[in-house]
Design an enzyme around this catalytic site. Structure first.
Site, PDB file in Angstrom:
ATOM      1  N   PRO A  14      -5.789  80.722 -11.183  1.00  0.00           N
ATOM      2  CG  PRO A  14      -5.594  80.133  -8.931  1.00  0.00           C
ATOM      3  CD  PRO A  14      -6.596  80.435 -10.004  1.00  0.00           C
ATOM      4  CG  ASN A  15      -0.892  77.628 -11.468  1.00  0.00           C
ATOM      5  OD1 ASN A  15       0.164  78.205 -11.223  1.00  0.00           O
ATOM      6  ND2 ASN A  15      -1.550  76.947 -10.554  1.00  0.00           N
ATOM      7  NE  ARG A  22      -1.136  74.570 -15.098  1.00  0.00           N
ATOM      8  CZ  ARG A  22      -2.369  74.653 -14.647  1.00  0.00           C
ATOM      9  NH1 ARG A  22      -3.202  75.522 -15.172  1.00  0.00           N
ATOM     10  NH2 ARG A  22      -2.764  73.890 -13.669  1.00  0.00           N
ATOM     11  CG  ASN A  79     -10.158  77.363 -16.652  1.00  0.00           C
ATOM     12  OD1 ASN A  79     -10.182  76.804 -15.551  1.00  0.00           O
ATOM     13  ND2 ASN A  79      -9.449  76.898 -17.671  1.00  0.00           N
ATOM     14  CB  ALA A  82      -6.152  74.573  -8.504  1.00  0.00           C
ATOM     15  CG  HIS A  85     -10.654  70.978  -8.322  1.00  0.00           C
ATOM     16  ND1 HIS A  85     -11.601  70.471  -9.177  1.00  0.00           N
ATOM     17  CD2 HIS A  85      -9.584  71.310  -9.110  1.00  0.00           C
ATOM     18  CE1 HIS A  85     -11.120  70.477 -10.423  1.00  0.00           C
ATOM     19  NE2 HIS A  85      -9.899  70.990 -10.407  1.00  0.00           N
ATOM     20  CG  ASP A  92     -20.230  81.407  -0.444  1.00  0.00           C
ATOM     21  OD1 ASP A  92     -21.014  80.525  -0.861  1.00  0.00           O
ATOM     22  OD2 ASP A  92     -19.701  81.366   0.679  1.00  0.00           O
ATOM     23  CD  GLU A 103     -17.064  74.511 -13.321  1.00  0.00           C
ATOM     24  OE1 GLU A 103     -18.234  74.496 -12.869  1.00  0.00           O
ATOM     25  OE2 GLU A 103     -16.189  73.714 -12.939  1.00  0.00           O
ATOM     26  CG  HIS A 105     -12.658  72.892 -16.023  1.00  0.00           C
ATOM     27  ND1 HIS A 105     -11.969  73.583 -15.067  1.00  0.00           N
ATOM     28  CD2 HIS A 105     -13.935  72.771 -15.562  1.00  0.00           C
ATOM     29  CE1 HIS A 105     -12.785  73.860 -14.061  1.00  0.00           C
ATOM     30  NE2 HIS A 105     -13.985  73.382 -14.340  1.00  0.00           N
ATOM     31  CB  SER A 107      -7.776  69.006 -18.753  1.00  0.00           C
ATOM     32  OG  SER A 107      -8.099  69.497 -17.457  1.00  0.00           O
ATOM     33  NE  ARG A 112      -5.896  66.618 -15.474  1.00  0.00           N
ATOM     34  CZ  ARG A 112      -5.370  67.813 -15.203  1.00  0.00           C
ATOM     35  NH1 ARG A 112      -6.069  68.901 -15.445  1.00  0.00           N
ATOM     36  NH2 ARG A 112      -4.158  67.903 -14.705  1.00  0.00           N
ATOM     37  NE  ARG A 116      -5.927  67.694 -11.768  1.00  0.00           N
ATOM     38  CZ  ARG A 116      -5.135  68.733 -11.461  1.00  0.00           C
ATOM     39  NH1 ARG A 116      -5.618  69.949 -11.424  1.00  0.00           N
ATOM     40  NH2 ARG A 116      -3.858  68.547 -11.207  1.00  0.00           N
TER      41      ARG A 116
HETATM   42  C1  DQA Z   1      -8.250  73.348 -15.282  1.00  0.00           C
HETATM   43  C2  DQA Z   1      -8.388  72.033 -14.517  1.00  0.00           C
HETATM   44  C3  DQA Z   1      -8.003  72.206 -13.058  1.00  0.00           C
HETATM   45  O1  DQA Z   1      -8.115  70.964 -12.371  1.00  0.00           O
HETATM   46  C4  DQA Z   1      -6.570  72.696 -12.942  1.00  0.00           C
HETATM   47  O2  DQA Z   1      -6.238  72.918 -11.591  1.00  0.00           O
HETATM   48  C5  DQA Z   1      -6.309  73.904 -13.767  1.00  0.00           C
HETATM   49  C6  DQA Z   1      -6.878  73.975 -15.113  1.00  0.00           C
HETATM   50  C7  DQA Z   1      -8.465  73.158 -16.802  1.00  0.00           C
HETATM   51  O3  DQA Z   1      -8.634  74.159 -17.490  1.00  0.00           O
HETATM   52  O4  DQA Z   1      -8.444  72.030 -17.301  1.00  0.00           O
HETATM   53  O5  DQA Z   1      -5.582  74.803 -13.376  1.00  0.00           O
HETATM   54  O6  DQA Z   1      -9.242  74.261 -14.824  1.00  0.00           O
END
Ligand code: DQA
Length: 151
Positions: A14-15, A22, A79, A82, A85, A92, A103, A105, A107, A112, A116
């Site tokens: 997501p996002n 963003r 990635n 959110a 978390h 699963d 995995e 990320h 950031s 943070r 997170r």
């Molecule tokens: C993220 C870190 C997550 O906490 C956040 O919700 C994201 C991006 C990152 O790539 O740093 O959407 O996965």
């Protein structure tokens, strides 16, 4: 005999389709499309095939993982945004997979907010890369290439 090309699935949650717009001070200024194009170039050099998937919906990501379960996938870079978390369901689903999962990320999630700091995936993935921005995807790809090319 020619060797079969190894396939890596890249999944963004997501996002992450909003990268570039963003919170660029946290996630950088590159779009997901640009990150994917750079990664595809890198993969070509490593002789790997990539498939890209992004969704804002937990269920769609789980369906995608089910869809590749019995396909020839040699590694996963994810990635989860959110969902990292919160999602026991994603954890699963990934537990179904026998290939290495990395995995990533953009950031550093440990620098943070407290919520997170916990990843639902950290203890079931091969490894986690966090805090290196878009370069983290390349790091993940290099790590997977090294793993799957091991004798
Ligand atoms: C993220 C870190 C997550 O906490 C956040 O919700 C994201 C991006 C990152 O790539 O740093 O959407 O996965």
């Amino acid at each position: 005999m020619t060797e079969k090309i190894k396939n890596i699935q890249v999944i963004n949650g997501p996002n992450l389709n909003m990268l570039g717009k963003r919170e660029p001070e946290i996630y950088g200024s590159l779009t997901l499309d640009k990150i994917n194009r750079d990664l595809a170039k890198k993969a070509m050099g490593l002789g790997l095939g990539l498939d890209f998937f992004q969704s804002n919906h937990e269920g769609e990501i789980i369906d995608k993982i089910h869809g590749i379960f019995d396909k020839s996938v040699d590694g996963i870079i994810i990635n989860p945004g959110a969902l990292t978390h919160t999602s026991v369901a994603l954890r699963d689903a990934l537990l179904l997979m026998s290939c290495p999962v990395v995995e990533i990320h953009l950031s550093n999630i440990y620098k943070r907010e407290d919520f997170r700091h916990r990843s639902m995936l950290a203890d079931i993935v091969k490894g986690q890369i966090t805090g290196f921005g878009h370069f983290g995807y390349e790091m993940a790809l290099t790590a997977i290439a090294d793993m799957i090319n091991e004798p």
